[in-house]
Write a protein that holds these residues in place. Structure first.
Motif, PDB file in Angstrom:
ATOM      1  N   LEU A  28      -4.446  12.026  -4.042  1.00  0.00           N
ATOM      2  CA  LEU A  28      -4.707  11.069  -2.966  1.00  0.00           C
ATOM      3  C   LEU A  28      -3.418  10.656  -2.264  1.00  0.00           C
ATOM      4  N   GLN A  29      -2.338  10.474  -3.019  1.00  0.00           N
ATOM      5  CA  GLN A  29      -1.057  10.143  -2.411  1.00  0.00           C
ATOM      6  C   GLN A  29      -0.576  11.262  -1.508  1.00  0.00           C
ATOM      7  N   ASP A  30      -0.771  12.507  -1.933  1.00  0.00           N
ATOM      8  CA  ASP A  30      -0.366  13.653  -1.113  1.00  0.00           C
ATOM      9  C   ASP A  30      -1.128  13.692   0.208  1.00  0.00           C
ATOM     10  N   GLU A  31      -2.333  13.116   0.227  1.00  0.00           N
ATOM     11  CA  GLU A  31      -3.155  13.104   1.435  1.00  0.00           C
ATOM     12  C   GLU A  31      -3.066  11.760   2.162  1.00  0.00           C
ATOM     13  N   ASN A  32      -2.099  10.926   1.748  1.00  0.00           N
ATOM     14  CA  ASN A  32      -1.829   9.633   2.401  1.00  0.00           C
ATOM     15  C   ASN A  32      -2.969   8.635   2.257  1.00  0.00           C
ATOM     16  N   PHE A  33      -3.740   8.746   1.172  1.00  0.00           N
ATOM     17  CA  PHE A  33      -4.736   7.737   0.848  1.00  0.00           C
ATOM     18  C   PHE A  33      -4.122   6.740  -0.137  1.00  0.00           C
ATOM     19  N   MET A  34      -4.541   5.491  -0.047  1.00  0.00           N
ATOM     20  CA  MET A  34      -4.041   4.454  -0.931  1.00  0.00           C
ATOM     21  C   MET A  34      -5.042   4.204  -2.055  1.00  0.00           C
ATOM     22  N   MET A  35      -4.580   4.255  -3.299  1.00  0.00           N
ATOM     23  CA  MET A  35      -5.441   4.056  -4.452  1.00  0.00           C
ATOM     24  C   MET A  35      -4.914   2.911  -5.308  1.00  0.00           C
ATOM     25  N   LEU A  36      -5.806   2.053  -5.771  1.00  0.00           N
ATOM     26  CA  LEU A  36      -5.455   0.988  -6.697  1.00  0.00           C
ATOM     27  C   LEU A  36      -6.284   1.163  -7.954  1.00  0.00           C
ATOM     28  N   GLN A  37      -5.636   1.135  -9.109  1.00  0.00           N
ATOM     29  CA  GLN A  37      -6.312   1.284 -10.385  1.00  0.00           C
ATOM     30  C   GLN A  37      -6.404  -0.062 -11.091  1.00  0.00           C
ATOM     31  N   VAL A  38      -7.572  -0.389 -11.579  1.00  0.00           N
ATOM     32  CA  VAL A  38      -7.809  -1.641 -12.300  1.00  0.00           C
ATOM     33  C   VAL A  38      -8.515  -1.322 -13.613  1.00  0.00           C
ATOM     34  N   GLY A  39      -7.897  -1.697 -14.736  1.00  0.00           N
ATOM     35  CA  GLY A  39      -8.547  -1.547 -16.019  1.00  0.00           C
ATOM     36  C   GLY A  39      -9.295  -2.824 -16.389  1.00  0.00           C
ATOM     37  N   TYR A  40     -10.390  -2.688 -17.124  1.00  0.00           N
ATOM     38  CA  TYR A  40     -11.155  -3.877 -17.509  1.00  0.00           C
ATOM     39  C   TYR A  40     -11.792  -3.688 -18.881  1.00  0.00           C
ATOM     40  N   ALA A  41     -11.939  -4.785 -19.602  1.00  0.00           N
ATOM     41  CA  ALA A  41     -12.532  -4.750 -20.928  1.00  0.00           C
ATOM     42  C   ALA A  41     -14.016  -5.116 -20.891  1.00  0.00           C
ATOM     43  N   ASN A  42     -14.427  -5.888 -19.885  1.00  0.00           N
ATOM     44  CA  ASN A  42     -15.835  -6.241 -19.717  1.00  0.00           C
ATOM     45  C   ASN A  42     -16.084  -6.544 -18.241  1.00  0.00           C
ATOM     46  N   GLU A  43     -17.337  -6.655 -17.872  1.00  0.00           N
ATOM     47  CA  GLU A  43     -17.679  -6.810 -16.458  1.00  0.00           C
ATOM     48  C   GLU A  43     -17.173  -8.128 -15.875  1.00  0.00           C
ATOM     49  N   ASP A  44     -17.211  -9.198 -16.661  1.00  0.00           N
ATOM     50  CA  ASP A  44     -16.713 -10.485 -16.164  1.00  0.00           C
ATOM     51  C   ASP A  44     -15.229 -10.403 -15.834  1.00  0.00           C
ATOM     52  N   GLN A  45     -14.490  -9.722 -16.673  1.00  0.00           N
ATOM     53  CA  GLN A  45     -13.063  -9.576 -16.416  1.00  0.00           C
ATOM     54  C   GLN A  45     -12.811  -8.768 -15.147  1.00  0.00           C
ATOM     55  N   ALA A  46     -13.581  -7.688 -14.951  1.00  0.00           N
ATOM     56  CA  ALA A  46     -13.426  -6.873 -13.750  1.00  0.00           C
ATOM     57  C   ALA A  46     -13.688  -7.692 -12.490  1.00  0.00           C
ATOM     58  N   LEU A  47     -14.739  -8.512 -12.507  1.00  0.00           N
ATOM     59  CA  LEU A  47     -15.068  -9.323 -11.338  1.00  0.00           C
ATOM     60  C   LEU A  47     -14.016 -10.398 -11.096  1.00  0.00           C
ATOM     61  N   GLU A  48     -13.415 -10.903 -12.185  1.00  0.00           N
ATOM     62  CA  GLU A  48     -12.346 -11.893 -12.048  1.00  0.00           C
ATOM     63  C   GLU A  48     -11.166 -11.295 -11.291  1.00  0.00           C
ATOM     64  N   VAL A  49     -10.796 -10.057 -11.649  1.00  0.00           N
ATOM     65  CA  VAL A  49      -9.682  -9.391 -10.973  1.00  0.00           C
ATOM     66  C   VAL A  49     -10.054  -9.053  -9.531  1.00  0.00           C
ATOM     67  N   LEU A  50     -11.260  -8.567  -9.318  1.00  0.00           N
ATOM     68  CA  LEU A  50     -11.689  -8.163  -7.971  1.00  0.00           C
ATOM     69  C   LEU A  50     -11.761  -9.339  -7.010  1.00  0.00           C
TER      70      LEU A  50
END
Length: 353
Positions: free
Chosen positions: A101-123
């Motif tokens: 994706l970087q080679d094609e000039n797309f921006m990617m963000l990676q987010v790890g999560y342990a449970n759905e509540d945590q993922a939504l908190e970060v998002l």
């Protein structure tokens, strides 16, 4: 402690959960006050986030002006949400995906999560994305979670699982077909006593593999001669000792088990299986024929030793890239299920009886 935190933050991703204070106290042989004092500056500077029930997690990186990098209306390209696990294949796929994706000039963000509540908190601190690649690692995805996720992304692509009844793409391997091919291969070699080693987890993919194995054993063999051996771990998290204990229960002689052939599903690191069989004194294929269901182009999985049936990681990566590109460019807005082709690669771990 802070030197260790610096490395953990540098190597981690937004949303990754750090060890608990108790775990850090044990690691560094110190008290709670020392641990809290070490972590406090990181929380004050917004590098770490501490929430009741979520623990301490790595916060999204901040700009020089102190705002979240995607908090404004600027839309990102790809958000990768990955459920944290010990599975080594997932980080490998993500690194390759990020590079493309970087080679094609797309921006990617990676987010790890342990449970759905945590993922939504970060998002909650992020802006919107064109596409989201979601890796749940066999954990169930709730409708509420997917609905909340759609507030942040335009399209969702679920990697590694079959999903139906919701408006998402899914990319997976036809493990039912792989199980059928494995059973046919072993029966053609004269094996009637065949066992399946897999996870006790109740995920749909695992249930499909177990159901196909039972049907094959009833059709082509005697079901009583074909046990399903369950491990209390998720696929990719099996360890040598777990496998040893599970197989030990079926030992009949110092070098033989009740069955002549073994099919495995969920063994990501072939060295774990190899060490387990060696510690039990079981020679492959002399005392036991083995077929692994897994990535056919992953030497770390089959060690160029075990016959393997499954899809190719490179094909999975290419499919992920193609689907994400189409959604980001607006070429394709429909959703569908993508199955990776299944192939058999022989390395000599199946003996003819």
């Amino acid at each position: 402690i802070q030197s260790w935190l610096d490395v953990a933050i540098e190597e981690g991703a937004a949303g990754d959960q750090l060890p608990t204070a108790k775990a850090l106290m044990k690691r560094f042989y110190t008290g709670q006050k020392s641990v809290q004092a070490a972590i406090a500056p990181y929380i004050e500077n917004g590098i770490l986030v501490s929430r009741r029930g979520l623990g301490t997690i790595i916060a999204p990186a901040n700009r020089d002006d102190g705002t979240s990098p995607l908090r404004d209306s600027t839309q990102g390209d790809v958000l990768v949400l990955r459920r944290t696990s010990e599975n080594a294949i997932t980080p490998h796929l993500i690194r390759s995906l990020e590079q493309h994706l970087q080679d094609e000039n797309f921006m990617m963000l990676q987010v790890g999560y342990a449970n759905e509540d945590q993922a939504l908190e970060v998002l909650s601190s992020l802006g919107r994305f064109k596409s989201c690649l979601l890796q749940s690692h066999f954990h169930k995805l709730s409708i509420d979670f997917l609905a909340a996720l759609y507030d942040r992304v335009q399209h969702i692509v679920v990697d590694g699982a079959y999903v139906s009844g919701v408006d998402v793409d899914s990319i997976s391997t036809d493990w039912r077909r792989a199980m059928l091919d494995a059973f046919r291969l072993l029966r053609a070699a004269g094996h009637e006593r065949i066992a399946l080693l897999t996870s006790a987890h109740s995920a749909q993919t695992l249930a499909t593999v177990k159901r196909e194995f039972r049907q094959c054993s009833q059709l082509w063999s005697q079901a009583d001669n074909c046990p399903i051996i369950l491990l209390d771990a998720l696929p990719g998290d099996y360890r040598r000792d777990d496998i040893v204990v599970a197989l030990e229960a079926f030992r009949t002689t110092p070098s033989c088990l009740e069955f002549s052939a073994l099919v495995t599903w969920g063994v990501v690191e072939g060295v774990q299986l190899d060490m387990a069989l060696r510690s039990l004194g079981i020679a492959v294929p002399g005392n036991l024929s083995v077929v692994m269901l897994g990535s056919s182009d992953s030497p770390a999985g089959h060690l160029l030793k075990f016959d393997v049936i499954g899809g190719r990681d490179q094909a999975r990566l290419a499919c992920c890239l193609q689907v994400l590109r189409e959604h980001m460019s607006g070429v394709n807005t429909s959703t569908k299920n993508y199955y990776m082709n299944v192939e058999t690669v022989r390395y000599g771990s199946v003996a003819n009886l």
